[in-house]
Design a protein around this motif. Sequence first.
Motif, PDB file in Angstrom:
ATOM      1  N   PRO A  79       5.839 -13.581 -12.534  1.00 14.90           N
ATOM      2  CA  PRO A  79       4.507 -13.511 -11.936  1.00 14.90           C
ATOM      3  C   PRO A  79       4.578 -13.678 -10.417  1.00 14.90           C
ATOM      4  O   PRO A  79       5.310 -14.524  -9.907  1.00 14.90           O
ATOM      5  CB  PRO A  79       3.765 -14.688 -12.568  1.00 14.90           C
ATOM      6  N   THR A  80       3.794 -12.877  -9.710  1.00 10.72           N
ATOM      7  CA  THR A  80       3.750 -12.987  -8.256  1.00 10.72           C
ATOM      8  C   THR A  80       2.384 -13.395  -7.736  1.00 10.72           C
ATOM      9  O   THR A  80       2.255 -13.685  -6.549  1.00 10.72           O
ATOM     10  CB  THR A  80       4.179 -11.667  -7.594  1.00 10.72           C
ATOM     11  N   ALA A  81       1.375 -13.405  -8.586  1.00  5.72           N
ATOM     12  CA  ALA A  81       0.052 -13.863  -8.163  1.00  5.72           C
ATOM     13  C   ALA A  81      -0.762 -14.254  -9.379  1.00  5.72           C
ATOM     14  O   ALA A  81      -0.655 -13.631 -10.437  1.00  5.72           O
ATOM     15  CB  ALA A  81      -0.676 -12.778  -7.375  1.00  5.72           C
ATOM     16  N   ILE A  82      -1.575 -15.302  -9.225  1.00 10.05           N
ATOM     17  CA  ILE A  82      -2.525 -15.733 -10.254  1.00 10.05           C
ATOM     18  C   ILE A  82      -3.838 -15.964  -9.523  1.00 10.05           C
ATOM     19  O   ILE A  82      -3.948 -16.888  -8.702  1.00 10.05           O
ATOM     20  CB  ILE A  82      -2.063 -17.022 -10.951  1.00 10.05           C
ATOM     21  N   VAL A  83      -4.827 -15.110  -9.763  1.00 11.74           N
ATOM     22  CA  VAL A  83      -6.053 -15.101  -8.973  1.00 11.74           C
ATOM     23  C   VAL A  83      -7.257 -15.013  -9.901  1.00 11.74           C
ATOM     24  O   VAL A  83      -7.234 -14.271 -10.879  1.00 11.74           O
ATOM     25  CB  VAL A  83      -6.072 -13.894  -8.005  1.00 11.74           C
ATOM     26  N   GLN A  84      -8.303 -15.765  -9.587  1.00 10.90           N
ATOM     27  CA  GLN A  84      -9.539 -15.646 -10.357  1.00 10.90           C
ATOM     28  C   GLN A  84     -10.499 -14.718  -9.616  1.00 10.90           C
ATOM     29  O   GLN A  84     -10.788 -14.926  -8.435  1.00 10.90           O
ATOM     30  CB  GLN A  84     -10.190 -17.009 -10.555  1.00 10.90           C
ATOM     31  N   PRO A  85     -11.005 -13.678 -10.289  1.00 10.13           N
ATOM     32  CA  PRO A  85     -11.937 -12.772  -9.618  1.00 10.13           C
ATOM     33  C   PRO A  85     -13.208 -13.516  -9.220  1.00 10.13           C
ATOM     34  O   PRO A  85     -13.717 -14.335  -9.988  1.00 10.13           O
ATOM     35  CB  PRO A  85     -12.237 -11.714 -10.682  1.00 10.13           C
ATOM     36  N   TYR A  90      16.503  -7.696  -4.684  1.00  6.85           N
ATOM     37  CA  TYR A  90      15.787  -8.961  -4.838  1.00  6.85           C
ATOM     38  C   TYR A  90      14.809  -9.135  -3.679  1.00  6.85           C
ATOM     39  O   TYR A  90      15.187  -9.011  -2.517  1.00  6.85           O
ATOM     40  CB  TYR A  90      16.775 -10.119  -4.869  1.00  6.85           C
ATOM     41  N   GLY A  91      13.575  -9.393  -4.002  1.00  8.33           N
ATOM     42  CA  GLY A  91      12.540  -9.542  -2.984  1.00  8.33           C
ATOM     43  C   GLY A  91      11.598  -8.369  -2.935  1.00  8.33           C
ATOM     44  O   GLY A  91      10.507  -8.466  -2.377  1.00  8.33           O
ATOM     45  N   GLU A  92      12.007  -7.227  -3.514  1.00  4.65           N
ATOM     46  CA  GLU A  92      11.111  -6.079  -3.588  1.00  4.65           C
ATOM     47  C   GLU A  92      10.230  -6.181  -4.826  1.00  4.65           C
ATOM     48  O   GLU A  92      10.512  -6.926  -5.761  1.00  4.65           O
ATOM     49  CB  GLU A  92      11.919  -4.777  -3.641  1.00  4.65           C
ATOM     50  N   GLY A  93       9.156  -5.391  -4.809  1.00  5.99           N
ATOM     51  CA  GLY A  93       8.277  -5.334  -5.963  1.00  5.99           C
ATOM     52  C   GLY A  93       6.820  -5.442  -5.554  1.00  5.99           C
ATOM     53  O   GLY A  93       6.457  -5.235  -4.399  1.00  5.99           O
ATOM     54  N   PHE A  94       5.980  -5.749  -6.537  1.00  2.00           N
ATOM     55  CA  PHE A  94       4.565  -6.011  -6.304  1.00  2.00           C
ATOM     56  C   PHE A  94       4.470  -7.450  -5.832  1.00  2.00           C
ATOM     57  O   PHE A  94       4.805  -8.380  -6.563  1.00  2.00           O
ATOM     58  CB  PHE A  94       3.792  -5.802  -7.605  1.00  2.00           C
ATOM     59  N   LEU A  95       3.979  -7.668  -4.596  1.00  2.00           N
ATOM     60  CA  LEU A  95       4.127  -8.966  -3.953  1.00  2.00           C
ATOM     61  C   LEU A  95       2.888  -9.853  -4.041  1.00  2.00           C
ATOM     62  O   LEU A  95       3.009 -11.074  -4.097  1.00  2.00           O
ATOM     63  CB  LEU A  95       4.526  -8.773  -2.490  1.00  2.00           C
ATOM     64  N   ASN A  96       1.680  -9.250  -4.033  1.00  2.00           N
ATOM     65  CA  ASN A  96       0.498 -10.115  -4.080  1.00  2.00           C
ATOM     66  C   ASN A  96      -0.765  -9.279  -4.254  1.00  2.00           C
ATOM     67  O   ASN A  96      -0.743  -8.059  -4.093  1.00  2.00           O
ATOM     68  CB  ASN A  96       0.385 -10.958  -2.811  1.00  2.00           C
ATOM     69  N   ILE A  97      -1.848  -9.975  -4.559  1.00  2.00           N
ATOM     70  CA  ILE A  97      -3.145  -9.346  -4.752  1.00  2.00           C
ATOM     71  C   ILE A  97      -4.220 -10.305  -4.253  1.00  2.00           C
ATOM     72  O   ILE A  97      -4.087 -11.525  -4.397  1.00  2.00           O
ATOM     73  CB  ILE A  97      -3.370  -8.983  -6.240  1.00  2.00           C
ATOM     74  N   ALA A  98      -5.262  -9.767  -3.631  1.00  2.00           N
ATOM     75  CA  ALA A  98      -6.377 -10.586  -3.146  1.00  2.00           C
ATOM     76  C   ALA A  98      -7.671  -9.815  -3.353  1.00  2.00           C
ATOM     77  O   ALA A  98      -7.753  -8.624  -3.052  1.00  2.00           O
ATOM     78  CB  ALA A  98      -6.188 -10.927  -1.666  1.00  2.00           C
TER      79      ALA A  98
END
Length: 320
Positions: free
Chosen positions: A2-8, A49-57
């Motif tokens: 997991p790279t982000a855990i966000v509540q809408p 390592y370090g690449e990928g889907f990094l975050n969401i806001a």
Amino acid sequence: MPTAIVQPPGDSNHVIVATLRGEVYALDVRDGSQHIFLDISPIVSMETYGEGFLNIAFAPDFETSRRVFVIYTSQDEHVVLARYLAAPNDLLTADPATATVMMRVNHPTEIHFGGGLAFGADGYLYWSIGDGGYRRSPAGRDDTYLGVILRLDVSGNAAVAPAGNPFVQRSGGFPEVWANGLRNPWRISFDALTGDLYIADVGEAQREEINVERAGSPGGRNYGWQAYEGSLPFNVGSTDGLTFPVVEYPHDNGNCSITGGYVYRGTELPELDGRYVFADHCSGWLWTTYERQPGQWYTAELLKTDERITTFGQDANGEL
């Protein structure tokens, strides 16, 4: 991973969980059911390592604008900020076809992409980018998008520099840059009560560090890399104009890579109120820290785990 855990915004029943490969899930916290919120895995690179889907806001006005912002490494191994729209009749599903690339940063290496993404109380989007892992990093300069935090106005169809950014009027500087002198700031977050910005910056061989920028700061700070790693000399230079971390810890007992979290503002664990909770990805330790007196930070062990902690989440009630 997991790279982000966000509540809408406006939805207390779901959290959005992003994964490194680019699949983003909507998870119902009431019964554990889940479905795909957004899947952009076909365009996300995970070669190193370090690449990928990094975050969401989520945009603060998500309930009406339906806008959600993501950062990821593209197939040509650069880093992209893109906007997607949730469906008009289903805010728990976003359509990949609605993508608008807001900004693209050419990345010269295959490491140190950073990955922090957060909206401030000013309505602007803050994005932390790593230094690219150069032996002689460009971090500490305002004429690069590496080793920096950007502050962006994303209200239109492209990311632009707000007029109040510190380097807007400086010749040769990049106007989007808010702060520099960072190595690989994997996670940044705002204190929900005070608006202070917490920056967890991954170190080189000796130190992991936490920097704190108070609400109302005019920006323009240089956080020291790569003249210093934490408070230790690295490629030694002048300390003039540098801002040193409020907390740092060494690479011992298995520690090697900080994962920044949040200042706790919930109610279920009142003894943690006002404490910034963070972890080390390698050792699995969690700690808390807070400023007990002006300039005096108190850090305490919270919990030892056997996990590779990659990120934290915080819900609308301030619970971690």
